[in-house]
Design an enzyme around this catalytic site. Structure first.
Site, PDB file in Angstrom:
ATOM      1  N   HIS A  18       0.877  -1.091  -0.051  1.00  0.00           N
ATOM      2  CA  HIS A  18       0.129   0.109   0.101  1.00  0.00           C
ATOM      3  C   HIS A  18       0.712   1.254  -0.040  1.00  0.00           C
ATOM      4  O   HIS A  18       2.039   1.092  -0.403  1.00  0.00           O
ATOM      5  CB  HIS A  18      -0.953  -0.003   1.053  1.00  0.00           C
ATOM      6  CG  HIS A  18      -0.182   0.159   2.614  1.00  0.00           C
ATOM      7  ND1 HIS A  18       0.394   0.958   2.988  1.00  0.00           N
ATOM      8  CD2 HIS A  18      -0.412  -1.044   3.457  1.00  0.00           C
ATOM      9  CE1 HIS A  18       0.606   0.711   4.192  1.00  0.00           C
ATOM     10  NE2 HIS A  18       0.374  -0.249   4.570  1.00  0.00           N
ATOM     11  N   HIS A  21       4.065   1.772   1.953  1.00  0.00           N
ATOM     12  CA  HIS A  21       5.203   1.228   1.912  1.00  0.00           C
ATOM     13  C   HIS A  21       5.980   2.081   0.549  1.00  0.00           C
ATOM     14  O   HIS A  21       7.020   2.032   0.650  1.00  0.00           O
ATOM     15  CB  HIS A  21       4.983  -0.468   1.048  1.00  0.00           C
ATOM     16  CG  HIS A  21       4.326  -1.092   2.209  1.00  0.00           C
ATOM     17  ND1 HIS A  21       3.089  -1.936   1.750  1.00  0.00           N
ATOM     18  CD2 HIS A  21       4.584  -1.479   3.221  1.00  0.00           C
ATOM     19  CE1 HIS A  21       2.741  -2.425   2.833  1.00  0.00           C
ATOM     20  NE2 HIS A  21       3.533  -2.355   3.883  1.00  0.00           N
ATOM     21  N   CYS A 126       2.205  -9.780  19.797  1.00  0.00           N
ATOM     22  CA  CYS A 126       1.185  -9.374  18.858  1.00  0.00           C
ATOM     23  C   CYS A 126       1.921 -10.202  17.466  1.00  0.00           C
ATOM     24  O   CYS A 126       3.040  -9.578  17.228  1.00  0.00           O
ATOM     25  CB  CYS A 126       1.359  -7.983  18.969  1.00  0.00           C
ATOM     26  SG  CYS A 126       0.587  -7.047  17.182  1.00  0.00           S
ATOM     27  N   CYS A 129       2.941  -7.198  14.820  1.00  0.00           N
ATOM     28  CA  CYS A 129       4.184  -6.425  15.064  1.00  0.00           C
ATOM     29  C   CYS A 129       5.279  -7.840  15.114  1.00  0.00           C
ATOM     30  O   CYS A 129       6.344  -7.183  14.801  1.00  0.00           O
ATOM     31  CB  CYS A 129       4.337  -6.007  16.332  1.00  0.00           C
ATOM     32  SG  CYS A 129       3.157  -4.583  16.538  1.00  0.00           S
ATOM     33  N   CYS A 143      -2.891  -4.518  20.845  1.00  0.00           N
ATOM     34  CA  CYS A 143      -1.702  -3.843  20.603  1.00  0.00           C
ATOM     35  C   CYS A 143      -2.055  -2.411  19.864  1.00  0.00           C
ATOM     36  O   CYS A 143      -3.155  -2.324  19.420  1.00  0.00           O
ATOM     37  CB  CYS A 143      -1.080  -4.652  19.274  1.00  0.00           C
ATOM     38  SG  CYS A 143       0.044  -3.548  18.230  1.00  0.00           S
ATOM     39  N   HIS A 146      -1.938  -2.271  15.983  1.00  0.00           N
ATOM     40  CA  HIS A 146      -2.697  -2.925  15.346  1.00  0.00           C
ATOM     41  C   HIS A 146      -4.306  -3.201  15.595  1.00  0.00           C
ATOM     42  O   HIS A 146      -5.084  -3.697  15.140  1.00  0.00           O
ATOM     43  CB  HIS A 146      -2.300  -4.158  14.908  1.00  0.00           C
ATOM     44  CG  HIS A 146      -0.665  -4.081  14.160  1.00  0.00           C
ATOM     45  ND1 HIS A 146       0.573  -3.986  14.710  1.00  0.00           N
ATOM     46  CD2 HIS A 146      -0.567  -3.931  12.718  1.00  0.00           C
ATOM     47  CE1 HIS A 146       1.419  -4.117  13.732  1.00  0.00           C
ATOM     48  NE2 HIS A 146       0.613  -3.982  12.614  1.00  0.00           N
ATOM     49  N   LYS A 290      -3.279   5.071  11.552  1.00  0.00           N
ATOM     50  CA  LYS A 290      -2.242   4.878  10.577  1.00  0.00           C
ATOM     51  C   LYS A 290      -2.907   3.709   9.484  1.00  0.00           C
ATOM     52  O   LYS A 290      -3.680   3.080   9.642  1.00  0.00           O
ATOM     53  CB  LYS A 290      -1.130   3.766  11.377  1.00  0.00           C
ATOM     54  CG  LYS A 290      -0.140   3.252  10.757  1.00  0.00           C
ATOM     55  CD  LYS A 290       0.711   2.121  11.168  1.00  0.00           C
ATOM     56  CE  LYS A 290       1.753   1.550  10.266  1.00  0.00           C
ATOM     57  NZ  LYS A 290       2.124   0.375  10.532  1.00  0.00           N
ATOM     58  N   LYS A 293      -2.062  -2.495   6.313  1.00  0.00           N
ATOM     59  CA  LYS A 293      -2.821  -3.912   5.849  1.00  0.00           C
ATOM     60  C   LYS A 293      -3.664  -4.335   6.894  1.00  0.00           C
ATOM     61  O   LYS A 293      -5.021  -4.804   6.591  1.00  0.00           O
ATOM     62  CB  LYS A 293      -1.807  -4.894   5.306  1.00  0.00           C
ATOM     63  CG  LYS A 293      -1.072  -4.117   4.394  1.00  0.00           C
ATOM     64  CD  LYS A 293       0.162  -5.071   4.116  1.00  0.00           C
ATOM     65  CE  LYS A 293       1.313  -5.019   4.994  1.00  0.00           C
ATOM     66  NZ  LYS A 293       2.781  -5.573   4.526  1.00  0.00           N
TER      67      LYS A 293
HETATM   68  N1  MSP Z   1       9.046  -6.623   7.654  1.00  0.00           N
HETATM   69  C1  MSP Z   1       9.205  -5.451   8.655  1.00  0.00           C
HETATM   70  C2  MSP Z   1      10.586  -4.573   8.379  1.00  0.00           C
HETATM   71  C3  MSP Z   1      11.873  -5.436   8.360  1.00  0.00           C
HETATM   72  S1  MSP Z   1      13.077  -4.496   7.960  1.00  0.00           S
HETATM   73  C4  MSP Z   1      14.533  -5.520   8.506  1.00  0.00           C
HETATM   74  C5  MSP Z   1       7.974  -4.683   8.673  1.00  0.00           C
HETATM   75  N2  MSP Z   1       7.203  -4.625   7.224  1.00  0.00           N
HETATM   76  S2  MSP Z   1       5.894  -3.874   7.107  1.00  0.00           S
HETATM   77  O1  MSP Z   1       5.678  -4.092   5.737  1.00  0.00           O
HETATM   78  O2  MSP Z   1       5.040  -3.962   8.049  1.00  0.00           O
HETATM   79  O3  MSP Z   1       6.298  -2.222   7.127  1.00  0.00           O
HETATM   80  C6  MSP Z   1       7.685  -1.913   6.578  1.00  0.00           C
HETATM   81  C7  MSP Z   1       7.565  -0.420   6.501  1.00  0.00           C
HETATM   82  O4  MSP Z   1       6.426   0.185   5.757  1.00  0.00           O
HETATM   83  C8  MSP Z   1       7.348   0.465   7.759  1.00  0.00           C
HETATM   84  O5  MSP Z   1       8.219   0.694   8.693  1.00  0.00           O
HETATM   85  C9  MSP Z   1       7.212   1.912   7.277  1.00  0.00           C
HETATM   86  O6  MSP Z   1       8.164   2.380   6.722  1.00  0.00           O
HETATM   87  C10 MSP Z   1       6.163   1.628   6.206  1.00  0.00           C
HETATM   88  N3  MSP Z   1       5.100   1.748   6.313  1.00  0.00           N
HETATM   89  C11 MSP Z   1       3.978   0.896   6.375  1.00  0.00           C
HETATM   90  N4  MSP Z   1       2.800   1.425   6.949  1.00  0.00           N
HETATM   91  C12 MSP Z   1       2.983   2.794   6.585  1.00  0.00           C
HETATM   92  C13 MSP Z   1       2.236   3.762   6.775  1.00  0.00           C
HETATM   93  N5  MSP Z   1       0.894   3.844   7.073  1.00  0.00           N
HETATM   94  N6  MSP Z   1       2.886   5.118   6.731  1.00  0.00           N
HETATM   95  C14 MSP Z   1       4.270   5.141   6.650  1.00  0.00           C
HETATM   96  N7  MSP Z   1       5.046   4.268   6.534  1.00  0.00           N
HETATM   97  C15 MSP Z   1       4.489   2.985   6.417  1.00  0.00           C
HETATM   98  O7  MSP Z   1       8.004  -3.866   9.352  1.00  0.00           O
END
Ligand code: MSP
Length: 468
Positions: A18, A21, A126, A129, A143, A146, A290, A293
């Site tokens: 989304h 990311h 969680c 997380c 959490c 989430h 926030k 997903k």
């Molecule tokens: N897999 C772990 C990261 C491991 S790194 C060694 C993880 N993945 S994640 O897919 O849940 O999220 C990764 C990153 O996506 C978050 O830290 C952030 O950088 C970004 N974001 C996910 N949702 C977000 C928002 N709603 N807003 C801004 N950034 C977001 O955590």
């Protein structure tokens, strides 16, 4: 010329990518392109995080075997990287056998150095997380990120002696040997570090979807103990050893603790060199929550790209919210930014100047566009991660060049036959447009190239179309 190693987090493949990311990845790409433009050598890495309970559950929900599921989902993230026009040099997957082998060796080194021991543990977990929580971390047993219920888990696991590194980490962060930006995030981490550190469970008894602890076949590796090592294994896998250690890790604020505390402690325990800096972004929110997903309140970046353009998405995300802070993302704002700043602002300026250069058959004089100080100022802002200010600075320049044209009225000079003045003015405007194309390059690479191409060929087409 320096070697710059830039990383994004590796994304969980439990659901479709989304806009959150896309956000971190785009910021990383802007930096990668900025440093390349400056002449540095860059290794820019992104990828996917594919093991653990959360992914296994998602595979099951989708009626798929984990491997089949992660292959499909990882491909979607890789496709998003292409659609976002990321200039990443490599894409790592934690299910890659080469990564698994390196991660096992890495953990073995930590074990051999005496920083891993066995103990039994009971706590709230969680899954979203992938982290144990203490009772005070939870709100009504849920959490806070989430909003899902944390489950009680009790197991005998291998624990990483995180607590041994408290003083060293405080020193490293306080003295900026490990930089954490923005400053507020550094203070937050230091505050938490001073409260003391608990050791972390680094293995699981009942999570099959992972790989085994090298010295104990009965346990699998905890997903974060696997994932963080990607930054190291990538240098080996993609033959970029000369880039180690990382220069900048870009992460969202939900995962600072893992990067600012657990990761450097792992590096210290494995006796490896430390990365230099962590750049933390805030959350993109929807109605103040926030986007995630797990919560299901997300904007689809592919839809925005298809309705507008990839550069609209890139521009919007870095222009609207100061990097580091939280901000609400809405489709209405995306449209406004597209129509006002891109179509009416930048697109219109390029069209106006280039069409006059064509119509009046202007010869290009020696390059004399924007002042060097103005250009340097934008570069400095980008390098300090002030993306919003850099972009608003560029758009001030665009407005100024547009205003000059309105005031100078070159079309009247043409009518009056003042060809020397017309020539001088439009040649300068032409170079100013090309300087602007260079300035936007890290942010809007496709648009930058398009402007340069049209400036060269004078075959003109609208650069952005207004969207109703
Ligand atoms: N897999 C772990 C990261 C491991 S790194 C060694 C993880 N993945 S994640 O897919 O849940 O999220 C990764 C990153 O996506 C978050 O830290 C952030 O950088 C970004 N974001 C996910 N949702 C977000 C928002 N709603 N807003 C801004 N950034 C977001 O955590």
């Amino acid at each position: 010329m320096e070697k710059v190693y830039i990383t994004t987090p590796i994304y969980y493949v439990n659901a479709n990518p989304h806009i959150g990311h896309a956000y971190t990845s785009i910021a990383a790409d802007v930096l990668a392109r900025h440093f390349r433009q400056k002449g540095d050598e860059v290794f820019f890495l992104t990828g996917t995080d594919e093991h653990g309970a959360k992914i296994a559950q998602a595979a099951e929900k989708n009626g798929k075997q984990p491997k089949e599921f992660v292959d499909e989902m990882s491909a979607k993230f890789e496709q998003l990287s292409e659609k976002l026009n990321l200039s990443n040099d490599a894409f790592i997957r934690t299910t890659d056998d080469r990564h698994i082998k390196i991660a096992q060796d890495f953990l073995q080194e930590i074990y051999d150095n005496g920083f891993i021991y066995k103990k039994s543990y009971k706590g709230f977990y969680c899954i979203a997380c992938e982290e144990y929580k203490t009772e005070k971390d939870l709100e009504d047993g849920c959490c806070p990120i989430h909003k899902t219920k944390a489950e009680v888990q009790e197991e005998e696991n291998w624990f990483f002696k995180l607590s041994s590194f408290q003083e060293e980490l405080i020193d490293l962060i306080e003295s900026d040997q490990i930089k954490i930006k923005p400053q507020g995030r550094k203070n937050e981490i230091l505050g938490k570090l001073r409260l003391g550190l608990d050791d972390v469970s680094f293995s699981r008894e009942n999570v099959e979807w992972s790989f085994s602890i090298p010295w104990d076949e009965t346990q699998t590796v905890y997903v974060w103990g696997d994932a963080l090592v990607n930054y190291f294994s990538a240098c080996e896998i993609f033959k970029k050893r000369e880039f180690w250690p990382p220069t900048i890790h870009l992460v969202g604020r939900d995962i600072i603790w893992f990067h600012a505390v657990i990761w450097p402690a792992m590096l210290l325990a494995a006796k490896k060199s430390l990365f230099k800096e962590i750049l933390v972004n805030g959350y993109l929110t929807s109605g103040g929550q926030k986007m995630s997903k797990t919560l299901g309140n997300v904007i689809d970046p592919l839809q925005v790209i298809s309705d507008y353009s990839v550069d609209t998405l890139r521009f919007y995300l870095l222009r609207d919210v100061p990097y580091g802070e939280d901000g609400d993302a809405t489709l209405e704002r995306i449209k406004e930014r597209h129509n006002n700043d891109l179509a009416a602002g930048l697109g219109n300026l390029a069209q106006r100047v280039l069409s006059m250069v064509k119509r009046y058959e202007i010869e290009k004089d020696e390059k004399n566009g924007l002042n060097q100080e103005e250009i340097d100022k934008i570069h400095q802002l980008t390098e300090k991660y002030k993306f919003q200010e850099a972009l608003s600075g560029i758009w001030e320049l665009i407005a100024r060049v547009n205003k000059n044209i309105a005031e100078f009225e070159p079309w009247n000079l043409a009518k009056e036959g003042k060809t020397d003045q017309l020539q001088e003015f439009l040649s300068k405007s032409y170079w100013q447009v090309l300087d602007i194309a260079d300035l936007i390059n890290p942010f809007l690479p496709e648009t930058s190239e398009e402007i340069k191409k049209q400036a060269q060929s004078l075959e003109l087409e609208p650069i952005f179309k207004k969207v109703e």
